[in-house]
Design an enzyme around this catalytic site. Sequence first.
Site, short mmCIF file in Angstrom:
data_model
loop_
_atom_site.label_atom_id
_atom_site.label_comp_id
_atom_site.label_asym_id
_atom_site.label_seq_id
_atom_site.Cartn_x
_atom_site.Cartn_y
_atom_site.Cartn_z
N SER A 1 -49.33 -3.97 45.42
CA SER A 1 -50.25 -4.73 44.67
C SER A 1 -51.51 -4.84 45.17
CB SER A 1 -49.63 -6.32 44.72
OG SER A 1 -50.45 -7.01 44.16
N TYR B 1 -45.35 -13.69 48.54
CA TYR B 1 -45.66 -12.44 47.52
C TYR B 1 -46.39 -11.52 48.39
CZ TYR B 1 -47.00 -9.19 43.78
OH TYR B 1 -47.21 -8.09 43.08
N LYS C 1 -45.70 -7.56 50.03
CA LYS C 1 -46.53 -6.34 49.46
C LYS C 1 -47.25 -5.74 50.77
CE LYS C 1 -45.05 -6.40 45.23
NZ LYS C 1 -44.22 -5.28 44.79
#
Length: 229
Positions: free
Chosen positions: A140, A153, A157
């Site tokens: 991401s 998150y 990533k």
Amino acid sequence: MAHPDVKTVVITGVTRGLGRAMAEECARLGHTVFGCGRSRKAIEGLQKRLGGPHDFDEVDVASDGQVEAWAKRLLGSREAPDLLVNNAALINRNAPLWKVPAPEFSDVIDVNIKGVVNVIRHFVPAMIHRGSGVIVNFSSGWGRSTDAEVAPYCATKWAIEGLTQSLAQELPDGMAAVPLNPGIINTDMLQSCFGGSASGYPGPKEWAKRAVPFLLSLGPKHNGKPLTV
Ligand SMILES: NC(=O)c1ccc[n+]([C@@H]2O[C@H](COP(=O)([O-])OP(=O)(O)OC[C@H]3O[C@@H](n4cnc5c(N)ncnc54)[C@H](OP(=O)(O)O)[C@@H]3O)[C@@H](O)[C@H]2O)c1
């Protein structure tokens, strides 16, 4: 032996968003897709619409046992994947890190990191045995930068960037592993973290028209390179 231009593509998280758009675009281009997701209805719908030789199965990537059974079933009678796309992921509900409940934090880690490794554990040996294939692990922008309220998150990533670089150093010549930042696309996940402004971004279908040919063009020379669609 399949026609050399027809590739076998494994994609996790095909029930919605980028995964579904990639599955549909790969099939439209004549490649064979093996995909998974947790929503049975969506999996059945995709199987019905795209038909064989494509194969869609209800699998939770966070379960090593489910991934093992899925890989065994597929690899028992088909080719090892030419392209393995670890797309499935979750994002936490926007919140400062200290307000993220422990079970929600665990779910994000279990799917986004352990799920990717489960898929690598059970599919990559067959690719190594054949001596070719590309592994694309979805990262991401938040695997290379950070923002408030998405710390769980971001952590996963950034982990994907690191583990993919290590994996790239372990693969034999002829293979590749890359972390991929897909860009910003209007999906359920983007709506969760961006709210109303998500609708200003392109949709998954439009994205997949660019992304799929790019993914299919990757080869050994890309090994270990962080890429962006
Ligand atoms: N959209 C963006 O702008 C953007 C930006 C940067 C990175 N990404 C990355 O791109 C990838 C796809 O994102 P998206 O926006 O398409 O997300 P999405 O719309 O939320 O779709 C996620 C997909 O993953 C599947 N999934 C989730 N947990 C799973 C599990 N445990 N086992 C199997 N499948 C699971 C979901 O299906 P089920 O719920 O049916 O299991 C769904 O098909 C993710 O890795 C995401 O981090 C997206």
